[in-house]
Design a protein around this motif. Structure first.
Motif, mmCIF file in Angstrom:
data_model
loop_
_atom_site.group_PDB
_atom_site.id
_atom_site.type_symbol
_atom_site.label_atom_id
_atom_site.label_comp_id
_atom_site.label_asym_id
_atom_site.label_seq_id
_atom_site.Cartn_x
_atom_site.Cartn_y
_atom_site.Cartn_z
ATOM 1 N N LEU A 211 0.846 -0.818 0.143
ATOM 2 C CA LEU A 211 0.277 0.106 -0.033
ATOM 3 C C LEU A 211 1.033 1.578 0.015
ATOM 4 O O LEU A 211 0.590 2.374 -0.622
ATOM 5 N N GLN A 215 1.327 3.580 -2.960
ATOM 6 C CA GLN A 215 0.720 5.333 -2.946
ATOM 7 C C GLN A 215 1.362 6.472 -2.964
ATOM 8 O O GLN A 215 0.797 7.022 -3.672
ATOM 9 N N GLY A 219 -0.424 7.102 -6.119
ATOM 10 C CA GLY A 219 -1.497 7.610 -4.472
ATOM 11 C C GLY A 219 -2.171 8.686 -4.953
ATOM 12 O O GLY A 219 -1.277 9.847 -5.985
ATOM 13 N N SER A 220 -2.990 9.195 -4.850
ATOM 14 C CA SER A 220 -3.830 10.492 -3.917
ATOM 15 C C SER A 220 -4.487 10.706 -3.112
ATOM 16 O O SER A 220 -3.803 9.416 -2.170
ATOM 17 N N THR A 223 -6.617 7.937 -2.507
ATOM 18 C CA THR A 223 -6.602 6.991 -1.588
ATOM 19 C C THR A 223 -5.301 6.261 -0.561
ATOM 20 O O THR A 223 -5.154 5.670 0.477
ATOM 21 N N ALA A 224 -4.859 7.792 0.031
ATOM 22 C CA ALA A 224 -4.313 7.943 0.788
ATOM 23 C C ALA A 224 -4.945 7.397 2.399
ATOM 24 O O ALA A 224 -4.502 6.505 3.098
ATOM 25 N N ALA A 227 -6.009 4.116 2.229
ATOM 26 C CA ALA A 227 -4.987 3.392 2.852
ATOM 27 C C ALA A 227 -4.506 3.492 4.516
ATOM 28 O O ALA A 227 -4.481 2.601 5.180
ATOM 29 N N SER A 260 -7.717 -1.657 1.825
ATOM 30 C CA SER A 260 -6.623 -2.244 0.332
ATOM 31 C C SER A 260 -7.260 -1.623 -0.783
ATOM 32 O O SER A 260 -6.186 -1.580 -1.841
ATOM 33 N N SER A 263 -8.350 1.325 -1.744
ATOM 34 C CA SER A 263 -6.950 1.851 -2.237
ATOM 35 C C SER A 263 -6.292 2.184 -3.633
ATOM 36 O O SER A 263 -5.280 2.917 -4.204
ATOM 37 N N ALA A 267 -6.175 3.529 -6.955
ATOM 38 C CA ALA A 267 -4.490 4.365 -7.247
ATOM 39 C C ALA A 267 -4.356 3.835 -8.990
ATOM 40 O O ALA A 267 -3.711 5.059 -9.975
#
Lengths: 335, 505
Positions: A211, A215, A219-220, A223-224, A227, A260, A263, A267
């Motif tokens: 993850l 990330q 990631g954005s 998604t953070a 996570a 998860s 996330s 992503a």
């Protein structure tokens, strides 16, 4: 949300259902030699998932079929690029399925020992393989402009591939141990609970690492958040596990898995399969989606089908809700 | 061999193998549900014994059908990615529906049935086997709808070089699937019926020539044999009728396939039907072939009268070339075939003999069923050794008929994987050559690895399944239900403890 994005979410949901349900099936198979001492105990383990493993595996088949129907280009590129790894997963799934059904059909130790090996192999390999495949899908594969793999059979392997493999295998181990401590009685239950506590933090490390890596690279903000929630749920699972509440730990671990998956697929979006050679070659949600008509048809089918599946699969778990101990196992009777 | 040839061998091997298990599951699951219904309604113990015995054989076989089915779904993407991209908008939908609507039901309710003997009320438990059995048949419908679309594309518009679905209803009511479904299902019931006859005849002839008529085991085998034989006979009648309908449709939709089924070199009117041939049927000039024929029968099979002309291979080649071109497109994705002339004629020995073997083996199966009924009339059990040997051998015939039927129909549409259709109910102008369908990113080495691995694994598992089927079939009822036919024990003495599972792996 447009239909293509909706179907991207459906496919993420199907993978979540598959990982959650088959995750404990895999865990049970992986732990078969670890948690049992006698044939009766091995039968206890196998029979916790006996009535449900086949229904759980259908989630994989539907995930594949739905990807074919909703994103043909994604299905075609992913499955052909990962040709040999998928072959290995298929071989393992074949052996595992046959092993469950055939293991008790002949009453000799040699026969059972061989099928037990098939169950262990058939549980480790798909857990590692599916994890590797999903992680590699998120970070991308060397695809050309036509969506075909460039390079050798193993060109898709990257560091994240290994991390993904360990992530799903580790999750499945813990998930399976918790499942067994909820579904069994006696020595097996005690061993499963103790093992879950002992391996808990280590088993979830690869997932956390995956993850984090995804990330940092892809990631954005949303998604953070997912996570972060995943990490929180995982820590929560380990904390309640330490106080011996396996049921809550199982539920929290499921929540960690859900966060998860959100996330990771978050992503990935708006790609469905990035190309590592050239971002212009990446397969996208809107570039590979089927026509709006096809997606509408599929939406109707899913709208009626999915709730029914959830209801009758849930009912199955209710029917077979009792814990199983060695005292419940009937004597071996074979011709 | 290049990637294309290996991929075709792999699809052929894995599909023919998968379809050994499937027809037995389709037919036997329904017959087991019928047996359990009979027990539910009459309470007669021999119906329960039949349910348990045939149910066990069904499950041994079902496991193999499931695991080889996953390969089927995955290999479209793995080995035929260009095909998957081309047809995904249409072909994926019935496949996904099969999983969501049928396969989920089948696997979940079969699990409930296997493990639910003591957990569910009797009616609910009976409903589980019916749900699983019917879902198996619904599965067949969706898969055949997908296959029929490749044989006869309907319900689409051609947009940006790809078929795009415009009517799912047209795909699901494709005249091709409406003809193929009854034919395939009837073929499956022929398999299940003959299976019952073979195994039951063996038991009757080996152990019950002189047992009293009310011997519990004898009751089981007689009832099984009679049920199997009647089902087999009815199935063969349905196979024949549906096969005739399907054949007439195919003469319109895929004239080349049907001309190849006859190895009919040149147009004839009226056309005669070849029973068998001596010589090389692959020769386009028909010079060296001696064929035993029935005059005008082919005209009847094709068009329902005894005079209409049936087009021959040599004439059809010209028509196909005029419509679809003489050479493959100059597409680098076609590899060594790019720009080469297209061979529109399927492998004639395969289509000609496949067609005859399908009909021949089906006919033998029907004859065996009729004979078994006659020989066991009014409680008789034939005395000769040949009876059960012949009945056991007959088990193989409907399997072979099914396999040859599929080999014929799939080889007969080559060089196309999606066949262009002159039939007015189809959408013409949409086709894909098999050579264009194969995965281009996959090397021959990978493809060869998978075909070797899967073939070896399948062969090993066939040996295991065969071993288990023989062992359980031989053991008879005591192998699955030791308490059957025994004197009832006094006051539940040897009853299992209350909380022991009725069934466990």
């Amino acid at each position: 949300m447009d239909l293509a994005t909706f179907w991207f979410c459906v496919i993420a949901l199907l993978w979540l259902g598959y990982l959650f349900l088959e995750g404990f099936d895999f865990g049970v198979g992986m732990l078969l030699p670890v948690l049992s001492r006698t044939n009766e105990e091995r039968r206890v383990l196998v029979n916790t998932i006996g009535p449900v493993w086949d229904g759980n595996e259908v989630w994989l088949i539907v995930a594949g079929g739905a990807t074919f129907a909703a994103f043909p280009g994604w299905y075609a590129s992913l499955f052909s690029a990962a040709y040999l790894p998928l072959l290995l997963v298929l071989v393992a799934l074949i052996l595992r399925g046959v092993a469950f059904e055939y293991r008790g059909k002949v009453d000799t130790d040699r026969w059972r020992r061989n099928w037990d090996r098939a169950i262990v192999f058939g549980s480790w390999v798909p857990a590692l393989g599916v994890g590797a495949l999903l992680a590699t899908n998120v970070v991308g594969m060397p695809l050309d402009a036509q969506g075909n793999r460039v390079g050798s059979a193993l060109a898709i392997i990257r560091p994240e591939t290994a991390l993904g493999a360990l992530a799903v295998a580790g999750f499945s181990l813990l998930h399976g141990a918790l499942f067994l401590s909820l579904k069994t009685d006696g020595d097996v239950r005690r061993r499963a609970a103790r093992l879950a506590m002992r391996i808990g933090p280590v088993a979830l490390l690869p997932l956390a690492a995956l993850l984090a890596v995804v990330q940092l690279r892809h990631g954005s903000a949303p998604t953070a958040v997912a996570a972060g929630l995943a990490a929180l749920a995982a820590v929560g699972a380990l904390v309640v596990l330490a106080s011996g509440r396996a049921g809550r730990a199982f539920a929290l671990l499921g929540a960690a898995l859900a966060a998860s998956v959100i996330s990771l697929f978050g992503a990935l979006y708006p790609d469905v399969l990035p190309s590592t050679l050239n971002p212009a070659y990446s397969l996208t949600v809107h570039g590979t989606a089927s026509s709006p008509y096809t997606l509408t048809v599929m939406t109707w089918v899913a709208a009626f089908g999915t709730p029914a599946v959830l209801v009758y699969q849930g009912w199955t778990y209710w029917v077979f809700r009792k814990r199983i101990g060695t005292n419940h196992i009937p004597p071996v009777h074979v011709p | 061999m290049d990637v294309l040839d290996i991929a075709r061998w792999q699809f052929g091997i894995t599909t023919v193998y998968h379809f050994l298990m499937v027809p037995l599951t389709i037919g036997l699951s329904v017959l087991v549900a019928v047996m359990q219904t009979a027990w539910f309604r009459t309470g007669k113990p021999h119906y329960l014994a039949m349910t348990k015995f045939w149910g066990k054989l069904m499950l041994i076989n079902f496991a193999m059908g499931v695991v080889t089915g996953i390969v089927q779904e995955f290999q479209f993407g793995m080995a035929w990615s260009a095909y998957s991209r081309f047809v995904g908008d249409v072909f994926g939908a019935p496949l996904a529906m099969e999983g969501l609507v049928a396969f989920f039901v089948e696997s979940t309710f079969l699990g409930l049935w296997i493990f639910g003997w003591d957990r569910l009320p009797r009616a609910a438990h009976l409903a589980c086997i019916w749900a699983a059995a019917l879902a198996t048949n619904v599965s067949a419908f969706f898969i055949l709808a997908a296959n029929s679309w490749m044989q006869h594309p309907v319900g689409i518009a051609f947009v940006d070089g790809r078929p795009r679905l415009t009517s799912i209803w047209a795909v699901l009511t494709n005249p091709t699937v409406l003809a193929t479904l009854p034919h395939t299902l009837a073929g499956s019931f022929a398999v299940a019926g003959t299976f019952l006859v073979g195994v039951a005849a063996w038991h009757l002839a080996r152990k019950h020539r002189d047992t009293p008529k009310d011997h519990p085991d004898r009751t089981v085998w007689r009832a099984s044999l009679r049920l199997g034989a009647w089902v087999g006979l009815a199935a063969f009648a349905a196979v024949a009728v549906s096969g005739d309908v399907q054949g007439k449709l195919m003469f319109q939709q895929q004239p080349m396939k049907m001309a190849s089924a006859e190895a009919l070199c040149n147009t004839e009117s009226p056309a005669s039907f070849s029973i068998f041939a001596v010589g090389d049927v692959a020769r386009r000039d028909c010079e060296s072939v001696k064929s035993v024929t029935v005059p005008a029968l082919l005209s009847f099979l094709a068009h329902g009268d005894f005079s209409t002309e049936v087009k021959g291979v040599n004439q059809l080649i010209g028509e196909y070339q005029a419509k679809y071109g003489t050479t493959y497109p100059n597409d680098p994705a076609l590899g060594s075939l790019a720009g080469k002339p297209i061979n529109y004629v399927p492998s004639l020995p395969v289509t000609y003999w496949g067609f005859r073997l399908m009909i021949g083996f089906g006919g033998i199966a029907a004859l065996a069923a009729a004979l078994a009924l006659w020989l066991t009339r009014r409680d008789r059990v034939p005395r000769g050794r040949w009876f059960h040997r012949a009945a056991l051998a007959a088990i193989a015939t409907p399997f072979l008929a099914n396999s040859f039927g599929w080999i014929f129909t799939e080889m007969g549409r080559q060089p196309f994987v999606v066949v262009p259709n002159p039939n007015p109910s189809g959408v013409d102008g949409v086709w894909l050559y098999t050579a264009q369908a194969v995965s281009r990113g996959v090397s021959a080495g990978e493809m060869l690895t998978s075909v070797i691995v899967l073939t070896a694994l399948y062969a090993a598992l066939a040996a295991v399944e065969g071993f288990l089927l023989v062992r359980y079939a031989r053991a008879g009822v005591p192998g699955v239900m030791p308490e059957y036919g025994a004197a009832p024990s006094p006051a539940g003495e040897d009853k299992p403890a209350e909380d022991v599972l009725a069934f466990a792996y």
